[in-house]
Design a protein around this motif. Structure first.
Motif, PDB file in Angstrom:
ATOM      1  N   CYS A  61     -15.052  -0.420 -26.267  1.00 49.58           N
ATOM      2  CA  CYS A  61     -13.807  -0.528 -26.829  1.00 49.58           C
ATOM      3  C   CYS A  61     -12.727  -0.203 -25.601  1.00 49.58           C
ATOM      4  CB  CYS A  61     -13.299   0.204 -28.104  1.00 49.58           C
ATOM      5  SG  CYS A  61     -13.959  -0.477 -29.486  1.00 49.58           S
ATOM      6  N   ALA A  99     -12.538  -2.613 -22.842  1.00 50.66           N
ATOM      7  CA  ALA A  99     -11.813  -4.080 -23.016  1.00 50.66           C
ATOM      8  C   ALA A  99     -10.423  -3.935 -22.510  1.00 50.66           C
ATOM      9  CB  ALA A  99     -11.876  -4.244 -24.779  1.00 50.66           C
ATOM     10  N   LEU A 100      -9.934  -2.797 -22.007  1.00 46.31           N
ATOM     11  CA  LEU A 100      -8.588  -2.446 -21.421  1.00 46.31           C
ATOM     12  C   LEU A 100      -8.743  -2.688 -20.120  1.00 46.31           C
ATOM     13  CD1 LEU A 100      -7.907   0.863 -23.490  1.00 46.31           C
ATOM     14  CD2 LEU A 100      -7.130  -1.549 -24.007  1.00 46.31           C
ATOM     15  N   ARG A 140     -12.580  -7.729 -21.468  1.00 48.05           N
ATOM     16  CA  ARG A 140     -12.157  -7.652 -23.114  1.00 48.05           C
ATOM     17  C   ARG A 140     -13.122  -8.901 -23.551  1.00 48.05           C
ATOM     18  NH1 ARG A 140      -7.187  -7.732 -22.293  1.00 48.05           N
ATOM     19  NH2 ARG A 140      -6.695  -9.978 -22.210  1.00 48.05           N
ATOM     20  N   SER A 141     -13.434  -9.924 -23.120  1.00 48.02           N
ATOM     21  CA  SER A 141     -14.333 -10.828 -23.474  1.00 48.02           C
ATOM     22  C   SER A 141     -15.775 -10.595 -23.649  1.00 48.02           C
ATOM     23  CB  SER A 141     -14.125 -12.147 -22.728  1.00 48.02           C
ATOM     24  OG  SER A 141     -14.818 -13.281 -23.291  1.00 48.02           O
ATOM     25  N   SER A 149     -16.398  -7.998 -26.328  1.00 46.95           N
ATOM     26  CA  SER A 149     -16.298  -8.505 -27.882  1.00 46.95           C
ATOM     27  C   SER A 149     -17.600  -9.283 -28.080  1.00 46.95           C
ATOM     28  CB  SER A 149     -15.020  -9.315 -28.053  1.00 46.95           C
ATOM     29  OG  SER A 149     -14.082  -8.501 -27.833  1.00 46.95           O
TER      30      SER A 149
END
Length: 269
Positions: free
Chosen positions: A31, A34-35, A41-42, A45
């Protein structure tokens, strides 16, 4: 003659490679990653990452509940992970629940009151069974009156995550009127069943006498108090026994409501 230094930037890693790397970290790390950028980020996820964070036997666990795995098929692996963090899966005909720890992906279980051994628990004179809308279980146990308090639960370590330190918590609250718990601590202990002795602690259940370090309020209105902890190495260590008792002062007690005993990974803050 002055020489000019030339620098070349390393090529950007493919998204699939980033996802594979992140799958060896933790849900919290994924998480945070993802920043970094849209590519991260892709990747953070992707199902590649979150499939690794799910327990290997999660499908078997869900299949033993009233849930249908097909009803969760539309969820991405990330959404499924967080669904299992926030929506307990009820097992054993309603007496056991399973969730995931959102920080680590480790397994959490709660032994509902019906899964516990409560002395005189099936005697109407001493305990009554009722439903509470704030409980994940269909029944909880409310103490009517006893002098001898004895509550015990067991879990097989092979159902838990390996190489993990677990803490056990009594999840409880009090009825509007309670008696016998002020200035009267109870004994708690968590140990492997075959272990000799074991560490016994004394804690207060009454919120007027308990400290923040010992107890805290949960989001759903219940309280919890730590009973002890243990390390689950390979999952074949046997059976862990969690016990709470008070049999010495013969004080009449009533008003205690038991939802269960929860076992979850200890967090190193």
């Amino acid at each position: 003659m002055e020489r000019k230094m030339q620098f070349t930037l390393p090529p950007t890693l493919p998204e699939g490679c980033i996802a594979n790397i992140l799958s060896f970290t933790s849900p919290l790390d994924a998480c945070r990653s993802a920043l970094v950028s849209p590519t991260f980020r892709s990747a953070a996820s992707s199902d590649v990452v979150w499939e690794r964070f799910l327990p290997p036997d999660y499908q078997d666990i869900i299949s033993r509940s009233s849930l249908k795995l097909s009803s969760l098929d539309s969820l991405s692996k990330k959404d499924l992970f967080f669904h299992l963090c926030h929506h307990p899966v009820i097992l054993n005909n309603g007496s056991l629940s399973f969730t995931l720890d959102k920080w680590t992906g480790k397994k959490c279980y709660m032994l509902g009151a019906r899964e516990l051994s409560i002395i005189w628990g099936d005697t109407d004179t001493y305990w009554k069974w009722l439903s509470r809308p704030e409980s994940r279980f269909s029944e909880v146990a409310e103490l009517k009156v006893v002098c001898w308090l004895d509550i015990r639960g067991k879990i097989d370590t092979k159902t838990l995550s390996t190489k993990t330190t677990y803490a056990a918590y009594l999840v409880y609250k009090f009825a509007e009127f309670r008696h016998g718990f002020k200035r009267s601590p109870v004994n708690v202990q968590v140990k492997f069943e075959e272990e000799e002795g074991g560490v016994t602690s004394r804690v207060f259940l009454d919120p007027l006498f308990v400290t923040r370090e010992q107890s805290q309020h949960r989001e759903n209105g219940w309280m919890e108090i730590k009973m002890g902890e243990f390390y689950n190495e390979q999952g074949d260590d046997g059976t862990v026994a969690c016990s709470l008792w008070e049999v010495d002062n013969f004080t009449s007690k009533h008003g205690l409501i038991i939802e269960g005993i929860e076992l979850r990974p200890k967090r190193n803050l």
